[in-house]
Design a protein around this motif. Structure first.
Motif, PDB file in Angstrom:
ATOM      1  N   ARG A 252       0.988  -1.235   0.028  1.00 46.47           N
ATOM      2  CA  ARG A 252       0.015   0.090   0.230  1.00 46.47           C
ATOM      3  C   ARG A 252       0.599   1.309  -0.061  1.00 46.47           C
ATOM      4  O   ARG A 252       2.010   1.256   0.778  1.00 46.47           O
ATOM      5  CB  ARG A 252      -0.924  -0.096   1.173  1.00 46.47           C
ATOM      6  CG  ARG A 252      -1.789   0.990   1.547  1.00 46.47           C
ATOM      7  CD  ARG A 252      -2.512   0.895   2.612  1.00 46.47           C
ATOM      8  NE  ARG A 252      -3.461   2.292   3.052  1.00 46.47           N
ATOM      9  CZ  ARG A 252      -3.403   2.969   4.105  1.00 46.47           C
ATOM     10  NH1 ARG A 252      -2.655   2.451   5.184  1.00 46.47           N
ATOM     11  NH2 ARG A 252      -4.059   3.969   4.077  1.00 46.47           N
ATOM     12  N   VAL A 253       0.514   2.177  -0.898  1.00 46.86           N
ATOM     13  CA  VAL A 253       1.451   3.482  -0.908  1.00 46.86           C
ATOM     14  C   VAL A 253       0.111   4.518  -0.552  1.00 46.86           C
ATOM     15  O   VAL A 253      -0.931   4.329  -1.288  1.00 46.86           O
ATOM     16  CB  VAL A 253       2.073   3.712  -2.051  1.00 46.86           C
ATOM     17  CG1 VAL A 253       3.149   2.860  -2.223  1.00 46.86           C
ATOM     18  CG2 VAL A 253       1.268   3.516  -3.493  1.00 46.86           C
ATOM     19  N   GLU A 254       0.439   5.695  -0.184  1.00 44.04           N
ATOM     20  CA  GLU A 254      -0.456   6.795   0.181  1.00 44.04           C
ATOM     21  C   GLU A 254       0.161   7.907  -0.602  1.00 44.04           C
ATOM     22  O   GLU A 254       1.000   8.250  -0.853  1.00 44.04           O
ATOM     23  CB  GLU A 254      -0.238   7.071   1.781  1.00 44.04           C
ATOM     24  CG  GLU A 254      -0.590   6.272   2.663  1.00 44.04           C
ATOM     25  CD  GLU A 254      -0.372   6.912   4.161  1.00 44.04           C
ATOM     26  OE1 GLU A 254       0.184   7.782   4.308  1.00 44.04           O
ATOM     27  OE2 GLU A 254      -0.992   5.970   4.893  1.00 44.04           O
TER      28      GLU A 254
ATOM     29  N   ARG B 171      -0.796  11.855  -1.201  1.00 49.68           N
ATOM     30  CA  ARG B 171      -1.438  12.990  -0.600  1.00 49.68           C
ATOM     31  C   ARG B 171      -1.235  14.226  -1.523  1.00 49.68           C
ATOM     32  O   ARG B 171      -0.468  14.322  -2.436  1.00 49.68           O
ATOM     33  CB  ARG B 171      -0.692  13.275   0.577  1.00 49.68           C
ATOM     34  CG  ARG B 171      -0.994  12.310   1.859  1.00 49.68           C
ATOM     35  CD  ARG B 171      -0.172  12.962   2.847  1.00 49.68           C
ATOM     36  NE  ARG B 171      -0.400  12.421   4.253  1.00 49.68           N
ATOM     37  CZ  ARG B 171      -0.446  11.199   4.580  1.00 49.68           C
ATOM     38  NH1 ARG B 171      -0.118  10.321   4.307  1.00 49.68           N
ATOM     39  NH2 ARG B 171      -0.841  10.639   5.909  1.00 49.68           N
TER      40      ARG B 171
ATOM     41  N   SER C  29       4.003   8.158  -0.674  1.00 50.20           N
ATOM     42  CA  SER C  29       5.042   7.869   0.357  1.00 50.20           C
ATOM     43  C   SER C  29       4.272   6.444   0.746  1.00 50.20           C
ATOM     44  O   SER C  29       3.406   6.092   0.291  1.00 50.20           O
ATOM     45  CB  SER C  29       4.855   8.786   1.569  1.00 50.20           C
ATOM     46  OG  SER C  29       3.530   8.751   2.016  1.00 50.20           O
ATOM     47  N   GLY C  30       5.170   5.717   1.646  1.00 44.38           N
ATOM     48  CA  GLY C  30       4.914   4.407   2.162  1.00 44.38           C
ATOM     49  C   GLY C  30       5.279   3.291   1.258  1.00 44.38           C
ATOM     50  O   GLY C  30       4.752   2.074   1.607  1.00 44.38           O
TER      51      GLY C  30
ATOM     52  N   VAL D 100       7.442   0.263   0.307  1.00 39.29           N
ATOM     53  CA  VAL D 100       8.143  -0.594   1.278  1.00 39.29           C
ATOM     54  C   VAL D 100       8.890  -1.674   0.383  1.00 39.29           C
ATOM     55  O   VAL D 100       8.226  -2.156  -0.471  1.00 39.29           O
ATOM     56  CB  VAL D 100       7.179  -1.645   2.221  1.00 39.29           C
ATOM     57  CG1 VAL D 100       8.181  -2.736   3.014  1.00 39.29           C
ATOM     58  CG2 VAL D 100       6.343  -0.671   3.206  1.00 39.29           C
TER      59      VAL D 100
ATOM     60  N   VAL E  88      10.179   9.886  -0.594  1.00 43.11           N
ATOM     61  CA  VAL E  88       8.771  10.519  -0.857  1.00 43.11           C
ATOM     62  C   VAL E  88       8.695  10.975  -2.448  1.00 43.11           C
ATOM     63  O   VAL E  88       9.808  11.960  -2.425  1.00 43.11           O
ATOM     64  CB  VAL E  88       8.289  11.423   0.116  1.00 43.11           C
ATOM     65  CG1 VAL E  88       6.855  12.117  -0.553  1.00 43.11           C
ATOM     66  CG2 VAL E  88       8.247  10.853   1.522  1.00 43.11           C
TER      67      VAL E  88
END
Length: 140
Positions: free
Chosen positions: A63-65, A67, A82-83, A85, A113
């Motif tokens: 999962r990536v966010e 924004r 971001s996010g 992994v 990011v």
């Protein structure tokens, strides 16, 4: 150093003993496959491509966010992703470059990011889906 005191680099004389000579008689090592190891021919920094249990390429890379940010950007809107992994800086750079090309705008990677200029959340989400990520719209 004087010219006459150079050390030869041609390999020199044999050491007289092989520190691994005793391992040949163990028998258990002869069952190992001969030839190059599993990492031969691959880049040292490259990670193996992950596959699912059925042998298909892994399409769930996490999962990536996504924004939309305006603070600290001089009033300009920025789309931040971001996010991530398990991916390296180089892959983030490649994703950012692809996002910039599709969106027709600038961007960068800062502290892990990805930042794309403007409110480009939908095209960025589509690129991330194609790359196997699960994008989630976060924040406002």
């Amino acid at each position: 150093m004087a010219k006459g005191n150079k050390i030869s680099t041609d390999g020199g004389a044999d050491l007289g003993q092989n520190p691994f000579g005793a391992l040949g008689g163990l028998g258990g090592l002869s069952n190992l496959p001969s030839g190059p190891g599993p990492s031969a021919g691959k880049d040292e920094g490259a990670q193996p491509e992950k596959t699912s249990k059925r042998g298909q390429p892994n399409t769930n890379r996490g999962r990536v966010e996504i924004r939309r940010l305006t603070g600290g950007k001089g009033g300009k809107t920025v789309t931040a992703v971001s996010g991530f992994v398990g991916i390296g800086e180089q892959e983030k750079q490649q994703l950012a470059k692809r996002m910039q090309k599709v969106c027709g705008c600038g961007g960068t990677v800062k502290a892990g990011v990805i930042e794309i200029q403007g409110d480009k959340r939908e095209p960025v989400a589509e690129i991330l889906r194609e790359a196997g990520f699960r994008p989630v719209m976060a924040g406002g």
